[in-house]
Design an enzyme around this catalytic site. Structure first.
Site, short mmCIF file in Angstrom:
data_model
loop_
_atom_site.label_atom_id
_atom_site.label_comp_id
_atom_site.label_asym_id
_atom_site.label_seq_id
_atom_site.Cartn_x
_atom_site.Cartn_y
_atom_site.Cartn_z
N SER A 166 0.85 -1.19 0.00
CA SER A 166 0.00 0.00 0.00
C SER A 166 0.88 1.24 0.00
O SER A 166 1.87 1.30 0.74
CB SER A 166 -0.87 0.04 1.25
N ALA A 167 0.49 2.21 -0.80
CA ALA A 167 1.30 3.43 -0.93
C ALA A 167 1.58 4.06 0.41
O ALA A 167 0.70 4.17 1.27
CB ALA A 167 0.57 4.43 -1.82
N CYS A 168 2.82 4.48 0.59
CA CYS A 168 3.21 5.22 1.78
C CYS A 168 4.19 6.28 1.31
O CYS A 168 5.38 6.00 1.18
CB CYS A 168 3.84 4.28 2.81
N CYS A 217 7.63 4.19 10.01
CA CYS A 217 7.02 2.92 9.63
C CYS A 217 8.08 2.04 8.97
O CYS A 217 9.25 2.43 8.92
CB CYS A 217 5.83 3.15 8.70
N GLY A 273 -2.01 5.57 3.68
CA GLY A 273 -2.51 5.67 5.06
C GLY A 273 -3.53 4.60 5.42
O GLY A 273 -4.50 4.89 6.12
N ASP A 331 -8.24 -0.04 9.71
CA ASP A 331 -7.72 -0.27 8.37
C ASP A 331 -8.90 -0.17 7.40
O ASP A 331 -9.84 -0.95 7.49
CB ASP A 331 -7.11 -1.69 8.33
N ARG A 365 -8.64 -0.39 4.09
CA ARG A 365 -8.25 -0.88 2.76
C ARG A 365 -9.11 -2.05 2.29
O ARG A 365 -9.59 -2.84 3.10
CB ARG A 365 -6.79 -1.34 2.77
N THR A 404 4.25 -10.90 3.24
CA THR A 404 3.50 -10.04 4.16
C THR A 404 3.60 -10.56 5.59
O THR A 404 3.88 -11.75 5.81
CB THR A 404 2.02 -9.97 3.76
N LYS A 425 -4.36 -9.62 4.82
CA LYS A 425 -4.06 -9.66 3.38
C LYS A 425 -4.23 -11.09 2.86
O LYS A 425 -4.79 -11.31 1.78
CB LYS A 425 -2.63 -9.17 3.11
N1 GTP Z 1 -3.53 5.50 9.09
C1 GTP Z 1 -2.24 5.22 9.21
N2 GTP Z 1 -1.62 4.64 8.17
C2 GTP Z 1 -0.32 4.34 8.31
C3 GTP Z 1 0.41 4.62 9.47
N3 GTP Z 1 1.69 4.22 9.28
C4 GTP Z 1 1.73 3.69 8.04
N4 GTP Z 1 0.53 3.75 7.45
C5 GTP Z 1 0.08 3.25 6.16
O1 GTP Z 1 -0.04 1.85 6.32
C6 GTP Z 1 0.13 1.22 5.08
C7 GTP Z 1 1.18 0.13 5.28
O2 GTP Z 1 0.95 -0.74 4.35
P1 GTP Z 1 1.61 -2.16 4.18
O3 GTP Z 1 3.09 -2.05 4.14
O4 GTP Z 1 0.89 -2.74 3.01
O5 GTP Z 1 1.26 -2.91 5.46
P2 GTP Z 1 0.79 -3.85 6.50
O6 GTP Z 1 -0.69 -3.85 6.66
O7 GTP Z 1 1.57 -3.50 7.69
O8 GTP Z 1 1.19 -5.33 6.02
P3 GTP Z 1 2.57 -5.93 5.60
O9 GTP Z 1 3.55 -4.83 5.42
O10 GTP Z 1 2.25 -6.66 4.35
O11 GTP Z 1 2.97 -6.85 6.69
C8 GTP Z 1 0.53 2.30 4.10
O12 GTP Z 1 -0.61 2.68 3.35
C9 GTP Z 1 0.98 3.44 5.00
O13 GTP Z 1 0.77 4.71 4.41
C10 GTP Z 1 -0.28 5.24 10.54
O14 GTP Z 1 0.25 5.48 11.62
N5 GTP Z 1 -1.60 5.52 10.36
ZN ZN Z 2 4.73 3.63 5.80
#
Ligand code: GTP
Ligand code: ZN
Length: 362
Positions: free
Chosen positions: A220-222, A233, A261, A294, A296, A317, A322
């Site tokens: 997911s975009a970050c 993160c 996010g 979440d 998503r 993951t 997921k």
């Molecule tokens: N709302 C919110 N989003 C966050 C925060 N920190 C990171 N994110 C978002 O969380 C998402 C992280 O996505 P992924 O890396 O797919 O994460 P995951 O659900 O932890 O799963 P895996 O990485 O596959 O283990 C991204 O869209 C980030 O922008 C936060 O504190 N609050």
């Molecule tokens: Zn991030």
């Protein structure tokens, strides 16, 4: 023959309207006028109050819990506007930024009984417009007439409500060769939804055999982690580790989903970060803003994989949701490949919260 926009196209317009602070109308048995709380301008609030009636601020049950407002409708609350409501009052209900500094007055007078379907649709619409989930809603005796007189987008509630729950079909737009550090045999595919929403990308590495499980990352975009090297993160290191592993194996698919996010958008994520600086963890911050932990929908990932001809994955993951969502939407996850990289002193509490509250596996 009709050139009139269908409900999907009307919803896209409505999202744009709300982001600009323009009202939209839901027409049904009882029609309503809707404005997003986040973009509510003083003059528009004055105009709504001048119409008379009983305007309410619809907020999610999550936000209502923080405010100690009664969510009589289960998943949402309808807070009745005081007669002297100001834009600052509306913003303070919608936005938790100042909850601690200026404890909210309350007790709130909440509407009960009647029908909250339009309020629910209004909240879905603000969320999908990546705004704070809070909407000013006023009953209109002649909703269609009002929309026509004022040139407002008018949505039929009975068609709009189910359409808001559906995900738009994605279609492939283009793909082209993309040599990368991780692999020179890269190819970027762009997918576009029919509803005018965000595009999503697939980075294909090598030419994976469609009849075998493919090493896949659903990322997911970050913006902060992927591009800015944020230490809050683990996204940046996960992105690069996933590509590196695909490069080393010679095959893989990285889906880059524009769900910044966890689906709330960058502005709301930064609001969540600001709350985290006030002492709330990542899950509490989302809830105080009125979101679920979440937001998503990973079925987007399954849609893209299927359209590329894949039916089984080895999924990189730590997030069991997921895996579950892939399985449930017809992609066989033959293996979960752990992806534990990038822990540092700034994100260790964040990772611990994800493990404790969101079920992430370490
Ligand atoms: N709302 C919110 N989003 C966050 C925060 N920190 C990171 N994110 C978002 O969380 C998402 C992280 O996505 P992924 O890396 O797919 O994460 P995951 O659900 O932890 O799963 P895996 O990485 O596959 O283990 C991204 O869209 C980030 O922008 C936060 O504190 N609050
Ligand atoms: Zn991030």
């Amino acid at each position: 023959m009709s050139f009139a926009p269908d409900i999907t196209e009307q919803l896209a317009r409505a999202r744009a309207d709300l982001r600009m602070g323009v009202p939209v109308v839901f027409a049904g048995p009882s029609g309503v006028l809707v404005l997003a709380a986040e973009t509510l301008a003083p003059q528009r609030l004055a105009d709504v109050l001048a119409l008379g009636g009983t305007p309410v601020l619809a907020i999610t049950a999550r936000r209502a819990t923080t405010l100690k407002a009664r969510a009589y409708d289960g998943d949402l609350a309808r807070v009745i506007l005081p007669e002297d409501a100001t834009p600052a009052w509306v913003h303070s209900i919608a936005n938790p930024a100042d909850d601690l500094r200026a404890p909210l007055k309350g007790p709130f007078n909440c509407a009960r009984g009647g029908n909250a379907d339009a309020h629910r649709a209004a909240l879905r619409l603000t969320k999908s417009a990546r705004l704070l989930p809070a909407a000013l809603v006023l009953d209109l005796p002649d909703a269609r007439g009002f929309a026509a007189t004022h040139g407002l987008t008018c949505l039929d509630l009975a068609t709009a409500a189910p359409a808001l729950e559906e995900r738009s079909p994605l279609y492939p737009v283009v793909n082209a060769r993309l040599p990368m550090e991780a692999s020179e045999a890269g190819r970027l595919h762009v997918f576009r939804p029919e509803d005018g929403g965000e595009e999503h990308y697939a980075i294909e590495i090598g030419r994976p055999d469609r009849s075998k499980p493919v090493l896949t990352r659903l990322h997911s975009a970050c913006f902060t982690g992927d591009l800015m090297g944020s230490l809050k993160c683990d996204c940046g290191p996960q992105l690069h580790a996933a590509l590196a592993q695909m490069g080393a194996e010679g095959h893989g698919v990285l889906l880059y989903l524009n769900q910044e996010g966890r689906g709330i958008g960058l502005a709301n994520k930064m609001r969540a970060y600001s709350l985290q600086d006030q002492g709330f963890d990542t899950v509490e911050a989302n809830h105080r803003l009125g979101f679920e932990d979440d937001e998503r929908d990973f079925r987007l990932g399954s849609d893209i994989l299927k359209s590329m001809g894949f039916s089984a994955v080895r999924l990189l993951t730590n997030n069991p949701r997921k895996v579950e969502m892939m399985q449930a939407s017809g992609i066989d996850v033959t293996e979960r490949v752990p992806l534990a990289v990038g822990e540092n002193r700034h994100n260790s509490a964040y990772l611990a919260t994800k493990a404790a509250k969101s079920g992430h596996l370490l």
